[in-house]
Design an enzyme around this catalytic site. Structure first.
Site, PDB file in Angstrom:
ATOM      1  N   ALA A 268       0.825  -1.222   0.000  1.00 37.56           N
ATOM      2  CA  ALA A 268       0.000   0.000   0.000  1.00 37.56           C
ATOM      3  C   ALA A 268       0.859   1.271   0.000  1.00 37.56           C
ATOM      4  CB  ALA A 268      -0.891  -0.003   1.241  1.00 37.56           C
ATOM      5  N   PRO A 269       0.449   2.323  -0.709  1.00 31.15           N
ATOM      6  CA  PRO A 269      -0.806   2.488  -1.446  1.00 31.15           C
ATOM      7  C   PRO A 269      -0.818   1.939  -2.875  1.00 31.15           C
ATOM      8  CG  PRO A 269       0.429   4.539  -1.447  1.00 31.15           C
ATOM      9  CD  PRO A 269       1.233   3.562  -0.638  1.00 31.15           C
ATOM     10  N   GLY A 270       0.198   1.191  -3.242  1.00 30.39           N
ATOM     11  CA  GLY A 270       0.085   0.432  -4.478  1.00 30.39           C
ATOM     12  C   GLY A 270       0.785   1.018  -5.698  1.00 30.39           C
ATOM     13  N   GLY A 271       1.594   2.035  -5.490  1.00 27.79           N
ATOM     14  CA  GLY A 271       2.302   2.636  -6.627  1.00 27.79           C
ATOM     15  C   GLY A 271       3.157   1.620  -7.368  1.00 27.79           C
ATOM     16  N   ASP A 290      -0.842  -6.038   2.427  1.00 28.86           N
ATOM     17  CA  ASP A 290      -0.495  -4.969   3.372  1.00 28.86           C
ATOM     18  C   ASP A 290      -1.218  -5.213   4.678  1.00 28.86           C
ATOM     19  OD1 ASP A 290       1.075  -2.131   2.847  1.00 28.86           O
ATOM     20  OD2 ASP A 290      -0.278  -2.043   4.567  1.00 28.86           O
ATOM     21  N   ASP A 335       9.082  -3.939  -0.242  1.00 24.50           N
ATOM     22  CA  ASP A 335       9.260  -2.492  -0.028  1.00 24.50           C
ATOM     23  C   ASP A 335       8.947  -2.262   1.449  1.00 24.50           C
ATOM     24  OD1 ASP A 335       9.559   0.189  -0.474  1.00 24.50           O
ATOM     25  OD2 ASP A 335       7.613   0.479  -1.426  1.00 24.50           O
ATOM     26  N   CYS A 388      12.707   3.438   1.630  1.00 22.18           N
ATOM     27  CA  CYS A 388      12.926   4.866   1.338  1.00 22.18           C
ATOM     28  C   CYS A 388      13.692   5.464   2.508  1.00 22.18           C
ATOM     29  CB  CYS A 388      11.620   5.603   1.051  1.00 22.18           C
ATOM     30  SG  CYS A 388      10.401   5.488   2.364  1.00 22.18           S
TER      31      CYS A 388
HETATM   32  C1  LIG Z   1       6.998   1.795   2.224  1.00 27.25           C
HETATM   33  S1  LIG Z   1       5.321   1.469   2.403  1.00 27.25           S
HETATM   34  C2  LIG Z   1       4.956   0.630   0.902  1.00 27.25           C
HETATM   35  C3  LIG Z   1       4.771   1.519  -0.303  1.00 27.25           C
HETATM   36  C4  LIG Z   1       4.254   0.759  -1.516  1.00 27.25           C
HETATM   37  N1  LIG Z   1       5.122  -0.345  -1.861  1.00 27.25           N
HETATM   38  C5  LIG Z   1       4.073   1.630  -2.727  1.00 27.25           C
HETATM   39  O1  LIG Z   1       4.949   1.694  -3.580  1.00 27.25           O
HETATM   40  O2  LIG Z   1       3.027   2.291  -2.840  1.00 27.25           O
HETATM   41  C6  LIG Z   1       5.345   0.183   3.570  1.00 27.25           C
HETATM   42  C7  LIG Z   1       4.025  -0.504   3.796  1.00 27.25           C
HETATM   43  O3  LIG Z   1       4.266  -1.616   4.647  1.00 27.25           O
HETATM   44  C8  LIG Z   1       3.083  -1.880   5.374  1.00 27.25           C
HETATM   45  N2  LIG Z   1       3.424  -2.788   6.478  1.00 27.25           N
HETATM   46  C9  LIG Z   1       4.038  -2.504   7.648  1.00 27.25           C
HETATM   47  N3  LIG Z   1       4.231  -3.628   8.359  1.00 27.25           N
HETATM   48  C10 LIG Z   1       3.728  -4.650   7.619  1.00 27.25           C
HETATM   49  C11 LIG Z   1       3.635  -6.051   7.797  1.00 27.25           C
HETATM   50  N4  LIG Z   1       4.096  -6.647   8.904  1.00 27.25           N
HETATM   51  N5  LIG Z   1       3.056  -6.784   6.820  1.00 27.25           N
HETATM   52  C12 LIG Z   1       2.583  -6.201   5.704  1.00 27.25           C
HETATM   53  N6  LIG Z   1       2.653  -4.873   5.477  1.00 27.25           N
HETATM   54  C13 LIG Z   1       3.217  -4.120   6.415  1.00 27.25           C
HETATM   55  C14 LIG Z   1       2.598  -0.496   5.761  1.00 27.25           C
HETATM   56  O4  LIG Z   1       1.203  -0.515   6.038  1.00 27.25           O
HETATM   57  C15 LIG Z   1       2.950   0.310   4.501  1.00 27.25           C
HETATM   58  O5  LIG Z   1       1.822   0.409   3.664  1.00 27.25           O
END
Ligand SMILES: C[S@@+](CC[C@H](N)C(=O)[O-])C[C@H]1O[C@@H](n2cnc3c(N)ncnc32)[C@H](O)[C@@H]1O
Length: 445
Positions: A268-271, A290, A335, A388
């Site tokens: 999330a948010p799925g980019g 997510d 990610d 990031c």
């Molecule tokens: C860096 S963001 C991802 C951005 C996404 N890949 C994008 O490009 O839009 C990290 C994500 O990891 C999720 N997250 C955190 N801990 C997690 C877990 N144990 N299992 C799955 N998702 C997790 C968060 O809710 C967050 O949406």
């Protein structure tokens, strides 16, 4: 009859004083720990459309320069505004920010800021706030001189971030701190199913939206000036998406092939999920997970806009036994949740919301997700680890540790500097106009 903000009832539902709205957002972020990405959109509903950009500028600006503005405020007041009056402290900072960093004429900046006291329900403080801002104008030079040689007041970061960056980047940490205080450009990802980047660049130019291509991502366009997405040709049909060029490297490095099963472990948010699907229409399966159900809805919205499909799972990537169907994946994008220290220029609230103690917890979580996801990967499969972050503990050290503990993990160098001793590709904020990002590509023996 419509009033100037469009309410047919003649009630000004959306005409709050923009400086007062900024002070409330800042109070909610700094004092109550709310994220700027939650607080700002809510406040934007309370002000006139024409003020939205100014509200954003004021909130971002104050958060960028918070310790410096706090210092000026403290120097100009006998005692701080506390308790119920705390939002008024942020109103002063909003005033100081305009005087120091914007082209708003000083008399208008002061008058409009002072007017904000009404909405903050403290009309009695009008005189005080006026006096503080006027005194600042008189003492500006001597106050600014006091900022020099003080690292906190110069760079405006919490000391724990400065210390970590000093340790990780002894020769260039100052440039990294400065880059985090810059305004981030607006980057687009062009959907190749609709247009080539060059075609899309020409189309945008026809609407007076000028842009540059990227030296790093083959699908990226950097806009010379940010615009509302409604102005972008074909945006609603998925012709382009807003995504930093550094983030666009995820799908390009993952390089999904026809017939493969792909997992996007923290989606999330799925980019990045959308980018993977745009570039490879013939996958056997795309699973996006997510932990955060609300954010998962945004993945669906993003995919719907572009006309793409994935199986979305609300689950914990570190506990695959709760959601995995036991079919291994060819490629995994991890990610990972991280400190987001590479994207401070887009989220200046990170400086004040993150704590040093968060880093060790994040490193443990990343380690747990990496370990759990490695077991889901086929032999010969690829895992792309991304953050990031610009902190070594979350990046090179994390991957070094993983390579030491997992003899079946083979580093696939992304560039010549990417070696088992110093694994991965660290993009620094501002490098080629990009966000700070980290990638390491691992193959399972
Ligand atoms: C860096 S963001 C991802 C951005 C996404 N890949 C994008 O490009 O839009 C990290 C994500 O990891 C999720 N997250 C955190 N801990 C997690 C877990 N144990 N299992 C799955 N998702 C997790 C968060 O809710 C967050 O949406």
């Amino acid at each position: 009859m419509q009033n100037k903000t469009g309410s047919q009832w003649g009630v000004n539902l959306a005409n709050q004083n923009v400086r007062a709205a900024a002070a409330q957002v800042l109070n909610n972020v700094v004092e109550r720990g709310e994220s700027l990405s939650n607080a700002l959109p809510l406040a934007q509903q309370t002000i006139a459309v024409r003020d939205k950009a100014l509200l954003q500028e004021l909130c971002y600006g104050v958060l960028r320069w918070l310790p410096r503005l706090d210092f000026f405020c403290k120097s100009l007041m006998d005692k701080p505004l506390t308790g119920k009056k705390r939002p008024l402290h942020y109103l002063v900072l909003v005033g100081l920010y305009q005087l120091l960093y914007t082209r708003i004429p000083a008399h208008a900046a002061v008058a409009d800021t002072v007017n904000g006291v009404k909405e903050l329900k403290a009309p009695a403080l009008k005189g005080l706030i006026n006096a503080v801002l006027r005194n600042f104008q008189r003492q500006e030079e001597s106050l600014i001189a006091q900022v020099e040689n003080n690292i906190t007041l110069t760079y405006c970061y919490p000391s724990w971030i400065v210390k970590r960056l000093q340790a990780n980047y002894p020769s260039n940490y100052q440039a990294i701190l400065e880059a985090g205080n810059e305004r981030a450009p607006m980057w687009l990802r062009v959907n190749r199913r609709h247009y080539s980047p060059e075609q899309y660049q020409t189309l945008l130019a026809e609407s007076d939206i000028t842009s540059e291509t990227s030296t790093i991502s083959s699908q990226a366009l950097r806009l010379d000036k940010p615009v509302d997405v409604t102005k972008l040709t074909g945006f609603d049909q998925g012709a382009s998406s807003v995504q930093d060029a550094a983030a666009q490297m995820a799908a390009l490095l993952l390089d999904a092939q026809p017939g493969e099963r792909i997992l996007d472990a923290c989606a999330a948010p799925g980019g990045k999920t959308a980018h993977i699907l745009e570039n490879q229409p013939d996958l056997q399966a795309m699973t996006a997970i997510d932990f955060d159900q609300k954010r998962l809805l945004r993945v669906q919205e993003n995919l719907d806009r572009i006309g793409l499909n994935a199986s979305l799972i609300h689950g914990d990537a570190s506990l695959p036994e709760t959601w995995w169907d036991e079919q291994q994946f060819d490629r995994i994008l991890l990610d990972a949740p991280c400190s987001a220290t590479g994207v401070i220029r887009r989220h200046p609230d990170i400086k004040w919301l993150r704590r040093d103690s968060d880093i060790a917890e994040l490193v443990q979580l990343q380690k747990a997700i990496l370990k759990a996801n490695w077991a889901l990967l086929k032999s010969g499969g690829t895992l792309l680890y991304a953050t990031c972050s610009i902190l070594a503990d979350e990046n090179t050290q994390q991957i070094k540790g993983f390579l030491a503990e997992n003899k079946d993990a083979i580093l696939q160098p992304i560039n010549p500097d990417d070696t088992p001793e110093n694994p991965g590709w660290q993009i620094l904020p501002g490098q080629e106009y990009m966000d700070g990002f980290y990638y390491a590509k691992l193959r399972k023996a």
